[in-house]
Design a protein around this motif. Structure first.
Motif, PDB file in Angstrom:
ATOM      1  N   VAL A  47     -11.085  -1.010  -2.860  1.00 58.42           N
ATOM      2  CA  VAL A  47     -11.424  -0.593  -1.500  1.00 58.42           C
ATOM      3  C   VAL A  47     -10.239  -1.023  -0.647  1.00 58.42           C
ATOM      4  O   VAL A  47      -9.890  -2.207  -0.611  1.00 58.42           O
ATOM      5  CB  VAL A  47     -12.725  -1.260  -1.011  1.00 58.42           C
ATOM      6  CG1 VAL A  47     -12.991  -0.894   0.436  1.00 58.42           C
ATOM      7  CG2 VAL A  47     -13.900  -0.869  -1.892  1.00 58.42           C
ATOM      8  N   LYS A  48      -9.594  -0.060   0.020  1.00 56.54           N
ATOM      9  CA  LYS A  48      -8.386  -0.337   0.807  1.00 56.54           C
ATOM     10  C   LYS A  48      -8.718  -0.137   2.282  1.00 56.54           C
ATOM     11  O   LYS A  48      -9.176   0.936   2.680  1.00 56.54           O
ATOM     12  CB  LYS A  48      -7.259   0.595   0.393  1.00 56.54           C
ATOM     13  CG  LYS A  48      -6.893   0.464  -1.075  1.00 56.54           C
ATOM     14  CD  LYS A  48      -5.933   1.541  -1.497  1.00 56.54           C
ATOM     15  CE  LYS A  48      -5.782   1.581  -3.008  1.00 56.54           C
ATOM     16  NZ  LYS A  48      -5.097   2.785  -3.449  1.00 56.54           N
ATOM     17  N   VAL A  49      -8.463  -1.170   3.070  1.00 56.11           N
ATOM     18  CA  VAL A  49      -8.824  -1.156   4.488  1.00 56.11           C
ATOM     19  C   VAL A  49      -7.561  -1.279   5.332  1.00 56.11           C
ATOM     20  O   VAL A  49      -6.758  -2.196   5.134  1.00 56.11           O
ATOM     21  CB  VAL A  49      -9.781  -2.328   4.804  1.00 56.11           C
ATOM     22  CG1 VAL A  49     -10.181  -2.296   6.263  1.00 56.11           C
ATOM     23  CG2 VAL A  49     -11.003  -2.291   3.904  1.00 56.11           C
ATOM     24  N   GLN A  50      -7.394  -0.354   6.273  1.00 62.39           N
ATOM     25  CA  GLN A  50      -6.286  -0.398   7.225  1.00 62.39           C
ATOM     26  C   GLN A  50      -6.820  -0.857   8.570  1.00 62.39           C
ATOM     27  O   GLN A  50      -7.916  -0.488   8.965  1.00 62.39           O
ATOM     28  CB  GLN A  50      -5.654   0.985   7.387  1.00 62.39           C
ATOM     29  CG  GLN A  50      -4.913   1.473   6.184  1.00 62.39           C
ATOM     30  CD  GLN A  50      -3.495   0.925   6.099  1.00 62.39           C
ATOM     31  OE1 GLN A  50      -3.024   0.209   6.966  1.00 62.39           O
ATOM     32  NE2 GLN A  50      -2.819   1.260   5.009  1.00 62.39           N
ATOM     33  N   PRO A  67       0.498  -2.710  -1.137  1.00 63.48           N
ATOM     34  CA  PRO A  67       1.913  -2.422  -0.897  1.00 63.48           C
ATOM     35  C   PRO A  67       2.193  -1.792   0.464  1.00 63.48           C
ATOM     36  O   PRO A  67       3.303  -1.894   0.976  1.00 63.48           O
ATOM     37  CB  PRO A  67       2.291  -1.472  -2.035  1.00 63.48           C
ATOM     38  CG  PRO A  67       0.999  -0.888  -2.493  1.00 63.48           C
ATOM     39  CD  PRO A  67      -0.053  -1.924  -2.233  1.00 63.48           C
ATOM     40  N   ASN A  68       1.190  -1.166   1.065  1.00 62.77           N
ATOM     41  CA  ASN A  68       1.375  -0.528   2.362  1.00 62.77           C
ATOM     42  C   ASN A  68       0.795  -1.365   3.504  1.00 62.77           C
ATOM     43  O   ASN A  68       0.544  -0.844   4.588  1.00 62.77           O
ATOM     44  CB  ASN A  68       0.743   0.865   2.362  1.00 62.77           C
ATOM     45  CG  ASN A  68       1.384   1.779   1.337  1.00 62.77           C
ATOM     46  OD1 ASN A  68       2.601   1.747   1.149  1.00 62.77           O
ATOM     47  ND2 ASN A  68       0.590   2.562   0.655  1.00 62.77           N
ATOM     48  N   GLY A  69       0.530  -2.650   3.233  1.00 66.45           N
ATOM     49  CA  GLY A  69       0.010  -3.522   4.267  1.00 66.45           C
ATOM     50  C   GLY A  69      -1.493  -3.495   4.421  1.00 66.45           C
ATOM     51  O   GLY A  69      -2.042  -4.199   5.261  1.00 66.45           O
TER      52      GLY A  69
END
Length: 92
Positions: A47-50, A67-69
């Motif tokens: 689960v990727k949270v921005q 890798p993308n913060g």
């Protein structure tokens, strides 16, 4: 939009985010502000949270930085529901 990530032990995160990407059973998908309502099963993955989020000290060891913060939580399965800019992830 508002995100809650709930595990069997506790609520791991609750707060405002800009996007959420989840490992759906038919492939990874992302939700942004004003996304159509959705309910889906989740499979093993991340689960990727921005967004500018703060993880409670007790649960920081469950999350990592991608890798993308983005903030990343690995899960083995779960369910997601999004409705009216509120996302609830029930994660194992």
């Amino acid at each position: 939009m508002y995100l809650e990530i709930v595990s069997p032990e506790a609520t791991l995160f609750a707060g405002e985010v800009t996007s959420v990407t989840v490992p759906g059973i038919n492939g990874e998908f992302q939700m942004l502000q004003n996304h159509a309502p959705v309910v889906s099963l989740l499979q093993k993955g991340d689960v990727k949270v921005q967004g500018d989020i703060t993880i409670d000290e007790d649960f920081q060891n469950k999350f990592s930085k991608g890798p993308n913060g983005e903030t990343v939580l690995s899960i083995t399965s779960g369910t997601i529901e999004m409705k009216d800019n509120k996302i609830i992830v029930l994660a194992d």
